[in-house]
Design an enzyme around this catalytic site. Structure first.
Site, short mmCIF file in Angstrom:
data_model
loop_
_atom_site.label_atom_id
_atom_site.label_comp_id
_atom_site.label_asym_id
_atom_site.label_seq_id
_atom_site.Cartn_x
_atom_site.Cartn_y
_atom_site.Cartn_z
N ASP A 125 3.81 -2.32 -7.07
CA ASP A 125 2.82 -1.34 -6.62
C ASP A 125 2.16 -1.75 -5.30
O ASP A 125 1.00 -1.43 -5.05
CB ASP A 125 1.73 -1.13 -7.69
CG ASP A 125 2.34 -0.93 -9.06
OD1 ASP A 125 3.23 -0.08 -9.17
OD2 ASP A 125 1.95 -1.63 -10.01
N HIS A 154 6.82 4.88 -6.73
CA HIS A 154 6.48 4.80 -5.30
C HIS A 154 5.77 6.08 -4.93
O HIS A 154 6.27 7.16 -5.21
CB HIS A 154 7.75 4.67 -4.45
CG HIS A 154 8.40 3.33 -4.61
ND1 HIS A 154 9.63 3.04 -4.08
CD2 HIS A 154 7.99 2.23 -5.23
CE1 HIS A 154 9.94 1.78 -4.39
NE2 HIS A 154 8.96 1.27 -5.08
P1 IMP Z 1 9.83 -2.91 -17.71
O1 IMP Z 1 10.36 -3.02 -16.34
O2 IMP Z 1 9.46 -1.50 -18.12
O3 IMP Z 1 10.71 -3.56 -18.73
O4 IMP Z 1 8.44 -3.72 -17.76
C1 IMP Z 1 8.38 -5.13 -17.62
C2 IMP Z 1 7.13 -5.54 -16.87
O5 IMP Z 1 7.23 -5.16 -15.51
C3 IMP Z 1 5.85 -4.87 -17.38
O6 IMP Z 1 4.76 -5.78 -17.21
C4 IMP Z 1 5.67 -3.70 -16.42
O7 IMP Z 1 4.33 -3.27 -16.34
C5 IMP Z 1 6.14 -4.33 -15.14
N1 IMP Z 1 6.67 -3.38 -14.16
C6 IMP Z 1 7.90 -2.82 -14.14
N2 IMP Z 1 8.02 -2.05 -13.05
C7 IMP Z 1 6.88 -2.11 -12.38
C8 IMP Z 1 6.43 -1.55 -11.13
O8 IMP Z 1 7.15 -0.85 -10.41
N3 IMP Z 1 5.14 -1.84 -10.78
C9 IMP Z 1 4.35 -2.65 -11.52
N4 IMP Z 1 4.75 -3.22 -12.65
C10 IMP Z 1 6.00 -2.95 -13.08
#
Ligand code: IMP
Length: 445
Positions: A27, A55
């Site tokens: 982010d 995004h």
């Molecule tokens: P997953 O990618 O949904 O498996 O989540 C794994 C970890 O990555 C969690 O803590 C999510 O909140 C974080 N996460 C995944 N994608 C993003 C992103 O684009 N921005 C911020 N956190 C992310």
């Protein structure tokens, strides 16, 4: 292109690629950086992650939220390519295409790798069930995933049998063979995770897949050859990272990471671009830190300072709407990310959010079990014991969102930026002072 930002991509030789990656926990504002750079490139390529990413790009006051489609889509003539390393939720992709089309955005340049893996409804079900059941097992907390099925889809990719690729959506017989073989296995697994789990119906998945295939067929392609052909013809390719370095499966704060290599180290495998063709890496970092989901965050401020950053920075997830955890800039982590990616430059975003703080704290070392270190530790268990050592810098006041030249920033804002680049070891070439694409200070470094 404005004469001001020509230098940003002039440094990417013809026939080569520049990657834009997040240097923190996601982010960081990568969408805006990509959107600014895109006009100098022939294609923008996503190489990792899926609809877990969010995004947002603000154009003429309108906020567009993208999860799967590369931010380059807003530029006519620039191909927007979803590479083989992405896990694609076709439902989410089609929703996003519909929303963009309704805003008058031309999608004819959107291409999706036939080799990208498909996120199916059972992956999302499994993601949510695992999160619920594993609470209390992994490091005492659930990972806090976005529940978009990312981990289970990448697990199937690594397991190989039973995995579905985008190209299979237009090969009904192949797809039927895979789905009929895998559904009984998935049902057994879902029942084991939760005896009440809704069983999956192979027929319903095949029917949905047929509709997705019909809609997406014109966009499916061999994206590796497409990108190689573009570069062989002297074109430049911009690589759009999703998620971020500290969430990288191998180099992030494991196990509180995502399931792909989201630092620049994953670019080549996820896009088919050979390592020697990747010649520029731009890292994007906020002027402070945020994190969504579980995991260590040494500089987190669970107090009025954190609340102030959250409100001023509108720090709520683009994908899940969850309030983001907020804190001071962790320079130990930033320097680690700059080095891992070998970033040529940094785009520092959201500097305007810090206006009004009397002092700005930056973390320059950790104390772990009584020992001081200035090295980042990409391991959640160790990092959870890190106490930040802060240096306090003078804050700045006033609305800086109209500033376009570095020299017009308040002295202490300039001092803050210069402290960061010295510590992190890379020049800050671009400074975000507001959400709009025009609210940017370009700096040669
Ligand atoms: P997953 O990618 O949904 O498996 O989540 C794994 C970890 O990555 C969690 O803590 C999510 O909140 C974080 N996460 C995944 N994608 C993003 C992103 O684009 N921005 C911020 N956190 C992310």
């Amino acid at each position: 292109m404005s004469p001001d930002n020509r230098f940003l991509f002039a440094k990417c030789p013809a026939g080569h690629a520049t990657a834009v990656v997040g240097l923190q926990w996601g982010d960081e504002g990568k969408g805006k950086a990509i959107d600014l750079l895109a006009p100098g490139y022939q294609a923008v390529v996503r190489y990792n992650g899926g609809a877990n990413a969010g995004h947002s790009v603000v154009i003429a006051g309108k906020r567009h939220a993208l999860h799967l489609i590369p931010s380059g889509v807003f530029h006519p003539g620039v191909a927007a390519i979803i590479g083989n390393g992405v896990v694609v939720d076709p439902e989410a992709l089609i929703r996003e295409m519909d929303a963009l089309a309704a805003s008058g955005i031309d999608l004819s340049g959107l291409k999706v790798s036939a080799n990208a893996h498909v996120v199916l409804p059972y992956h999302k079900q499994e993601d949510a069930l695992r999160e619920r059941l594993l609470t209390g097992v992994v490091g005492g907390e659930s990972i806090g995933t976005t529940k978009r099925g990312i981990g289970p889809a990448y697990s199937d990719k690594a397991s190989r049998s039973g995995a579905v690729r985008m190209g299979d959506l237009i090969r009904p017989e192949v797809l039927r063979r895979i789905i009929e073989r895998v559904v009984p296995v998935k049902n057994a697994m879902l029942r084991a995770l939760d005896p009440e789990a809704e069983p999956i119906d192979a027929g319903a998945i095949l029917a949905a897949a047929a509709a997705w295939g019909a809609r997406l067929a014109p966009h499916l392609t061999d994206s590796t050859s497409l990108v190689q052909d573009l570069m062989d013809a002297g074109g430049r390719v911009l690589i759009e990272g999703a998620n971020a370095t500290l969430l990288d499966l191998d180099h992030g704060t494991f196990p509180f990471v995502t399931s792909s290599n989201c630092s620049a180290l994953g670019v080549c495998a996820g896009s088919g671009i050979a390592p020697k063709r990747l010649s520029r890496v731009i890292g994007v970092a906020k002027a402070y830190c945020t994190r969504v989901g579980g995991g260590p965050f040494p500089t987190e401020q669970n107090n009025a300072d954190g609340d102030r950053i959250r409100e001023r920075g509108r720090e709520y997830g683009t994908t899940t709407g969850r309030p983001r955890r907020c804190g001071w800039l962790d320079l130990v982590a930033l320097r680690y990310a700059v080095r891992l990616n070998d970033a040529d430059g940094i785009a520092l975003t959201l500097l305007d959010v810090l206006s009004g703080f009397k002092e700005l704290a930056v973390c320059v070392a950790y104390e772990i079990n009584g020992k001081r270190t200035d090295r980042f530790v990409p391991d959640a268990e160790t990092l959870s014991h890190a106490r930040p050592v802060y240096e306090r810098l003078p804050g700045f006041d006033g609305d800086i969102s109209g500033v376009r030249r570095f020299t017009d920033l308040p002295d202490s804002a300039r001092g803050y930026v210069e402290f960061i680049e010295r510590f992190a070891g890379a020049p800050i070439n671009l400074i975000g002072v507001g959400p709009d694409r025009t609210q940017t200070i370009i700096r040669e470094g």
